[in-house]
Design a protein around this motif. Structure first.
Motif, PDB file in Angstrom:
ATOM      1  N   SER A  23       0.813  -1.227   0.000  1.00 57.34           N
ATOM      2  CA  SER A  23       0.000   0.000   0.000  1.00 57.34           C
ATOM      3  C   SER A  23       0.842   1.272   0.000  1.00 57.34           C
ATOM      4  CB  SER A  23      -0.919   0.010   1.227  1.00 57.34           C
ATOM      5  OG  SER A  23      -0.159   0.062   2.428  1.00 57.34           O
ATOM      6  N   LEU A  24       2.176   1.156  -0.014  1.00 56.36           N
ATOM      7  CA  LEU A  24       3.022   2.348   0.001  1.00 56.36           C
ATOM      8  C   LEU A  24       2.868   3.138  -1.292  1.00 56.36           C
ATOM      9  CD1 LEU A  24       6.340   1.017   1.578  1.00 56.36           C
ATOM     10  CD2 LEU A  24       4.523   2.331   2.680  1.00 56.36           C
ATOM     11  N   ARG A  25       2.871   4.435  -1.136  1.00 53.80           N
ATOM     12  CA  ARG A  25       2.815   5.327  -2.298  1.00 53.80           C
ATOM     13  C   ARG A  25       4.184   5.415  -2.966  1.00 53.80           C
ATOM     14  NH1 ARG A  25      -2.399   7.260  -3.864  1.00 53.80           N
ATOM     15  NH2 ARG A  25      -3.719   7.116  -2.011  1.00 53.80           N
ATOM     16  N   SER A  78       6.396   2.250  -6.464  1.00 51.05           N
ATOM     17  CA  SER A  78       5.129   1.528  -6.421  1.00 51.05           C
ATOM     18  C   SER A  78       4.636   1.296  -7.850  1.00 51.05           C
ATOM     19  CB  SER A  78       4.082   2.331  -5.628  1.00 51.05           C
ATOM     20  OG  SER A  78       2.846   1.668  -5.610  1.00 51.05           O
ATOM     21  N   PHE A  79       4.507   0.015  -8.240  1.00 53.96           N
ATOM     22  CA  PHE A  79       4.037  -0.356  -9.570  1.00 53.96           C
ATOM     23  C   PHE A  79       2.785  -1.222  -9.435  1.00 53.96           C
ATOM     24  CE2 PHE A  79       8.480   0.535 -10.388  1.00 53.96           C
ATOM     25  CZ  PHE A  79       8.445   1.199 -11.603  1.00 53.96           C
ATOM     26  N   ALA A  80       1.773  -0.908 -10.226  1.00 52.82           N
ATOM     27  CA  ALA A  80       0.571  -1.726 -10.309  1.00 52.82           C
ATOM     28  C   ALA A  80       0.359  -2.126 -11.767  1.00 52.82           C
ATOM     29  CB  ALA A  80      -0.640  -0.977  -9.770  1.00 52.82           C
ATOM     30  N   ASP A  81      -0.563  -3.030 -11.983  1.00 51.84           N
ATOM     31  CA  ASP A  81      -0.924  -3.442 -13.343  1.00 51.84           C
ATOM     32  C   ASP A  81      -2.436  -3.592 -13.392  1.00 51.84           C
ATOM     33  OD1 ASP A  81      -1.145  -4.389 -15.894  1.00 51.84           O
ATOM     34  OD2 ASP A  81      -0.315  -6.375 -15.472  1.00 51.84           O
ATOM     35  N   VAL A  82      -3.126  -2.539 -13.842  1.00 54.09           N
ATOM     36  CA  VAL A  82      -4.583  -2.573 -13.942  1.00 54.09           C
ATOM     37  C   VAL A  82      -4.979  -3.005 -15.345  1.00 54.09           C
ATOM     38  CG1 VAL A  82      -5.062  -0.923 -12.109  1.00 54.09           C
ATOM     39  CG2 VAL A  82      -4.561  -0.083 -14.388  1.00 54.09           C
ATOM     40  N   GLY A 109      -1.335  -6.150  -9.433  1.00 51.64           N
ATOM     41  CA  GLY A 109      -0.276  -5.870  -8.476  1.00 51.64           C
ATOM     42  C   GLY A 109       1.066  -5.603  -9.145  1.00 51.64           C
ATOM     43  N   PRO A 110       2.155  -5.671  -8.380  1.00 54.88           N
ATOM     44  CA  PRO A 110       2.194  -6.133  -6.992  1.00 54.88           C
ATOM     45  C   PRO A 110       1.780  -5.092  -5.957  1.00 54.88           C
ATOM     46  CG  PRO A 110       4.399  -5.530  -7.690  1.00 54.88           C
ATOM     47  CD  PRO A 110       3.527  -5.360  -8.891  1.00 54.88           C
ATOM     48  N   ALA A 111       1.671  -3.810  -6.341  1.00 55.79           N
ATOM     49  CA  ALA A 111       1.348  -2.756  -5.388  1.00 55.79           C
ATOM     50  C   ALA A 111      -0.104  -2.325  -5.561  1.00 55.79           C
ATOM     51  CB  ALA A 111       2.284  -1.559  -5.579  1.00 55.79           C
ATOM     52  N   ARG A 112      -0.537  -1.523  -4.634  1.00 54.71           N
ATOM     53  CA  ARG A 112      -1.888  -0.978  -4.689  1.00 54.71           C
ATOM     54  C   ARG A 112      -1.996   0.025  -5.838  1.00 54.71           C
ATOM     55  NH1 ARG A 112      -5.937  -0.454  -0.940  1.00 54.71           N
ATOM     56  NH2 ARG A 112      -4.574  -1.430   0.600  1.00 54.71           N
TER      57      ARG A 112
END
Length: 429
Positions: free
Chosen positions: A174-176, A205-209, A235-238
């Motif tokens: 959840s870290l920014r 912080s990397f996400a994959d939507v 993921g892996p991040a929020r």
């Protein structure tokens, strides 16, 4: 005492005359060692640190600074120095931590002094966003709250020897993006030496939507098209501040239904705010659009996040639907043909076969015997409708035979009476 004429540490000439006792600025004084200066065999002035030592002000209260010489009799004599000096270093691998991913904190402690360091203990206090993997901790390491302690009694470092511990951790998903996490490593060797190293590691912080738009392949003219939008954070991040936007290009189309909570507003453009999505979280949205005259009708949607997205190729999805003509009204089936009306009279019964009594075909007709001048009929059939004599076999006789037989019998009776009257008239003459 005369005043000093040079700046401390300057290498210029000194003024003539007697000098005050103690080390003088500008380097060593002639005439051998001066009082208060470095002693033979020593390691330099008190408080001096080797390269990589603890930052100023980070020494725990009451601990002895690394490199300090314990007071002992004979201090300053050659071969009597027994001080313990430790140096501790800490690094993150990788240097930039990734939110939601595993990483390693490497802590290395080195004995830089001339004496053996006994009971060496390393304690690393982790940031709340860093979680150690208890199952993968090195041998001799235990966790107590946020601190991981390694070594302890029996752990010895010889001069110049070092000891390294790799601590596996997981970074909070959840870290920014762009924040820093801190870890504090401290190394001690009994009461004689202590060293502290602070680590401040940046976090990315990397996400994959991903967005998938589903629609039926075909509808009839006048029907609405139902769309299902599925948003997934791999993921892996929020994923922070996730938004979905859909806009059909046909000016004749109309959005007839949308989620009011996530997608307020009206018009052909649908904008939805989903907020933050945790790793692995899935959200679905349902839309309904009445298509225009365009055939086929195509609609597209996109998803975005305010943070970093590892793969933007799956952020857009389209669906095409064929609009077919409305089907013709279904024809009603023809009614079955009417059955012909039957006459309202009883049907004749089926004739049953029976054995008729044998008759003599060639026997001439003979009137019945006369009694007293009159012809007496043995049996005279009664009027129609009366019961037939019991001598007539009734078994198996159909109704039609009864109906036809009565008039025949009456006719025979009338004929016999007529002949009888003729015979009487002829005898009277």
């Amino acid at each position: 005492m005369d005043d000093l004429t040079g700046e401390p540490g300057a290498g210029g000439p000194q003024p003539a005359g007697p000098q005050p006792a103690g080390p003088q600025p500008g380097g060593p004084q002639p005439g051998g060692p001066q009082p208060g200066g470095p002693q033979p065999g020593g390691s330099g002035p008190s408080g001096s640190r080797p390269s990589g030592s603890r930052p100023s002000g980070s020494r725990p209260s009451g601990s002895r600074p690394s490199g300090s010489r314990p007071s002992a009799s004979g201090a300053g004599a050659p071969g009597t120095e027994r001080e313990v000096r430790l140096r501790v270093r800490q690094e993150a691998m990788p240097a930039t931590l990734l939110a939601g991913e595993r990483a390693t904190l490497r802590v290395t402690v080195t004995n830089t002094g001339p004496a053996e360091a006994a009971d060496v203990t390393v304690t690393d206090t982790l940031d709340p966003a860093l979680t150690p993997d208890l199952a993968a901790l090195p041998d001799g390491c235990d966790r107590a709250g946020r601190a991981v302690t390694c070594g302890g009694p029996g752990t010895t470092l010889l001069p110049g020897q070092n000891l390294t511990y790799d601590l596996p951790i997981t970074v909070d998903p959840s870290l920014r993006d762009g924040v820093e996490v801190v870890a504090r490593a401290e190394a001690t060797a009994g009461p004689e030496a202590a060293e502290v190293a602070l680590l401040a590691a940046p976090v990315r912080s990397f996400a994959d939507v991903e967005l998938v738009l589903a629609a039926p392949p075909a509808v009839h003219a006048g029907d609405v098209i139902g769309y299902l939008l599925t948003v997934t954070n791999h993921g892996p991040a929020r994923a922070a501040d996730v938004t979905v936007r859909s806009r059909n290009r046909d000016p004749g189309a109309t959005v007839t239904d949308r989620p009011a909570a996530e997608c307020p507003g009206s018009g052909r453009t649908v904008a939805c705010d989903l907020g933050d999505l945790a790793p692995g979280e899935v959200r679905t949205l349902a839309l309904a659009i009445a298509p225009g005259p365009t055939v086929p009708f195509e609609n597209c949607a996109t998803v975005r996040t305010a943070g970093r997205d590892r793969d933007r190729a799956d952020n857009r999805s389209c669906a095409s639907t064929t609009v077919e003509p409305a089907p013709a009204p279904a024809e009603l089936p023809a009614p079955p043909p009417a059955r012909p009306e039957r006459p309202n009279h009883p049907e004749p019964l089926a004739e049953a076969s029976y054995d008729e009594p044998p008759r003599q075909v060639d026997e001439p007709f003979a009137p019945a015997a006369a009694k007293g001048g009159h012809v007496v009929m043995e049996e005279e059939p009664g009027p129609a409708g009366e019961e037939v004599s019991a001598g007539l076999p009734m078994t198996g006789v159909s109704l039609w035979m009864l109906v036809l037989g009565v008039p025949v019998l009456l006719a025979i009776g009338l004929m016999v009476r007529f002949l009888d009257r003729q015979g009487r008239a002829g005898r009277a003459r």
